[in-house]
Design a protein around this motif. Structure first.
Motif, mmCIF file in Angstrom:
data_model
loop_
_atom_site.group_PDB
_atom_site.id
_atom_site.type_symbol
_atom_site.label_atom_id
_atom_site.label_comp_id
_atom_site.label_asym_id
_atom_site.label_seq_id
_atom_site.Cartn_x
_atom_site.Cartn_y
_atom_site.Cartn_z
ATOM 1 N N ALA A 67 0.816 -1.208 0.000
ATOM 2 C CA ALA A 67 0.000 0.000 0.000
ATOM 3 C C ALA A 67 0.854 1.264 0.000
ATOM 4 O O ALA A 67 0.445 2.296 -0.534
ATOM 5 C CB ALA A 67 -0.938 0.000 1.208
ATOM 6 N N LEU A 68 2.044 1.190 0.602
ATOM 7 C CA LEU A 68 2.879 2.383 0.756
ATOM 8 C C LEU A 68 3.188 3.081 -0.565
ATOM 9 O O LEU A 68 2.924 4.281 -0.696
ATOM 10 C CB LEU A 68 4.164 2.051 1.517
ATOM 11 C CG LEU A 68 5.119 3.214 1.713
ATOM 12 C CD1 LEU A 68 4.469 4.326 2.528
ATOM 13 C CD2 LEU A 68 6.392 2.731 2.392
ATOM 14 N N PRO A 69 3.739 2.401 -1.589
ATOM 15 C CA PRO A 69 4.038 3.126 -2.822
ATOM 16 C C PRO A 69 2.785 3.684 -3.497
ATOM 17 O O PRO A 69 2.832 4.751 -4.125
ATOM 18 C CB PRO A 69 4.733 2.095 -3.717
ATOM 19 C CG PRO A 69 4.560 0.783 -3.072
ATOM 20 C CD PRO A 69 4.190 1.013 -1.649
ATOM 21 N N LEU A 70 1.672 2.997 -3.342
ATOM 22 C CA LEU A 70 0.431 3.489 -3.931
ATOM 23 C C LEU A 70 -0.064 4.724 -3.183
ATOM 24 O O LEU A 70 -0.491 5.706 -3.796
ATOM 25 C CB LEU A 70 -0.626 2.382 -3.909
ATOM 26 C CG LEU A 70 -0.239 1.104 -4.663
ATOM 27 C CD1 LEU A 70 -1.260 0.004 -4.418
ATOM 28 C CD2 LEU A 70 -0.049 1.372 -6.143
ATOM 29 N N ALA A 71 0.013 4.688 -1.858
ATOM 30 C CA ALA A 71 -0.387 5.850 -1.058
ATOM 31 C C ALA A 71 0.479 7.061 -1.382
ATOM 32 O O ALA A 71 -0.028 8.180 -1.529
ATOM 33 C CB ALA A 71 -0.299 5.522 0.439
ATOM 34 N N GLU A 72 1.778 6.835 -1.509
ATOM 35 C CA GLU A 72 2.683 7.942 -1.849
ATOM 36 C C GLU A 72 2.347 8.525 -3.219
ATOM 37 O O GLU A 72 2.332 9.741 -3.395
ATOM 38 C CB GLU A 72 4.134 7.454 -1.826
ATOM 39 C CG GLU A 72 4.624 7.123 -0.439
ATOM 40 C CD GLU A 72 5.967 6.407 -0.424
ATOM 41 O OE1 GLU A 72 6.607 6.423 0.650
ATOM 42 O OE2 GLU A 72 6.378 5.820 -1.448
ATOM 43 N N PHE A 73 2.057 7.654 -4.192
ATOM 44 C CA PHE A 73 1.738 8.109 -5.546
ATOM 45 C C PHE A 73 0.462 8.941 -5.544
ATOM 46 O O PHE A 73 0.430 10.049 -6.060
ATOM 47 C CB PHE A 73 1.589 6.898 -6.492
ATOM 48 C CG PHE A 73 1.146 7.292 -7.865
ATOM 49 C CD1 PHE A 73 2.052 7.834 -8.770
ATOM 50 C CD2 PHE A 73 -0.167 7.142 -8.252
ATOM 51 C CE1 PHE A 73 1.639 8.216 -10.035
ATOM 52 C CE2 PHE A 73 -0.585 7.515 -9.510
ATOM 53 C CZ PHE A 73 0.316 8.059 -10.417
ATOM 54 N N PHE A 74 -0.604 8.415 -4.943
ATOM 55 C CA PHE A 74 -1.871 9.132 -4.972
ATOM 56 C C PHE A 74 -1.845 10.399 -4.112
ATOM 57 O O PHE A 74 -2.478 11.399 -4.460
ATOM 58 C CB PHE A 74 -3.028 8.205 -4.593
ATOM 59 C CG PHE A 74 -3.357 7.235 -5.692
ATOM 60 C CD1 PHE A 74 -3.865 7.685 -6.909
ATOM 61 C CD2 PHE A 74 -3.131 5.884 -5.535
ATOM 62 C CE1 PHE A 74 -4.151 6.808 -7.944
ATOM 63 C CE2 PHE A 74 -3.419 4.988 -6.563
ATOM 64 C CZ PHE A 74 -3.929 5.452 -7.769
ATOM 65 N N ALA A 75 -1.099 10.378 -3.015
ATOM 66 C CA ALA A 75 -0.954 11.589 -2.207
ATOM 67 C C ALA A 75 -0.264 12.686 -3.010
ATOM 68 O O ALA A 75 -0.673 13.852 -2.960
ATOM 69 C CB ALA A 75 -0.178 11.297 -0.926
ATOM 70 N N LEU A 77 -0.297 13.016 -6.271
ATOM 71 C CA LEU A 77 -1.266 13.495 -7.264
ATOM 72 C C LEU A 77 -2.233 14.507 -6.659
ATOM 73 O O LEU A 77 -2.670 15.441 -7.324
ATOM 74 C CB LEU A 77 -2.074 12.332 -7.837
ATOM 75 C CG LEU A 77 -1.424 11.461 -8.881
ATOM 76 C CD1 LEU A 77 -2.408 10.392 -9.352
ATOM 77 C CD2 LEU A 77 -0.927 12.269 -10.060
ATOM 78 N N ALA A 78 -2.560 14.303 -5.393
ATOM 79 C CA ALA A 78 -3.493 15.195 -4.706
ATOM 80 C C ALA A 78 -2.807 16.445 -4.164
ATOM 81 O O ALA A 78 -3.439 17.265 -3.507
ATOM 82 C CB ALA A 78 -4.184 14.439 -3.570
#
Length: 153
Positions: A67-75, A77-78
């Motif tokens: 989840a960590l790399p996905l959370a970092e990516f989407f954060a 983007l936001a």
């Protein structure tokens, strides 16, 4: 694994796969073909992002390291950054959390003033470290407040 460009969804997916043990491990865990999973790191405008968010969500729910790399990516983007909170139990009470916030924010402010004055790399690095500690203290207290609001605490 395919080469990816840093900061792309393909790179985030590739880092997620590495955290899970690689393409083969992910394919086995999700019940997909290796080629389907590998497609998730291909830069392809017909299907950007590869295997789809549902599969990535399943993978992240199974393994928080994914989840960590996905959370970092989407954060990013936001327009933000991902800040891990840790366990709510780490903050004993809101009173102690307030004391920790005051301490850490004061240290961050003092270090930032010094860095602004001297502009030395050592002082700048110290200010960044102190700011990270203040953000962590604030985020932990926010997590406690959120859990109180939802009745989870």
């Amino acid at each position: 694994m395919r080469p990816t460009r840093a900061g792309t969804i393909q790179d985030a997916v590739a880092r997620c796969y590495r955290a899970a043990g690689g393409v083969e491990a992910v394919a086995e865990q999700l019940g997909l073909a290796n080629s389907t999973v590998s497609y998730g790191t291909e830069i392809n405008e017909a299907r950007p992002g590869g295997i789809g968010v549902n599969h990535l969500a399943r993978l992240a729910m199974t393994d928080p390291d994914c989840a960590l790399p996905l959370a970092e990516f989407f954060a990013a983007l936001a327009g933000g950054v991902y800040q891990p909170v840790g366990g709510v139990a780490e903050v004993i009470s809101l009173f102690s959390g307030c004391g920790l916030m005051a301490k850490e924010c004061g240290e961050a402010q003092a270090a930032t003033i010094l860095a602004a004055t001297t502009q030395r790399p050592k002082d700048i690095a110290e200010a960044e470290r102190e700011i990270e500690e203040a953000i962590a203290a604030l985020t932990k207290s926010r997590a406690v407040l959120t859990s109180l609001q939802s009745g989870a605490a």
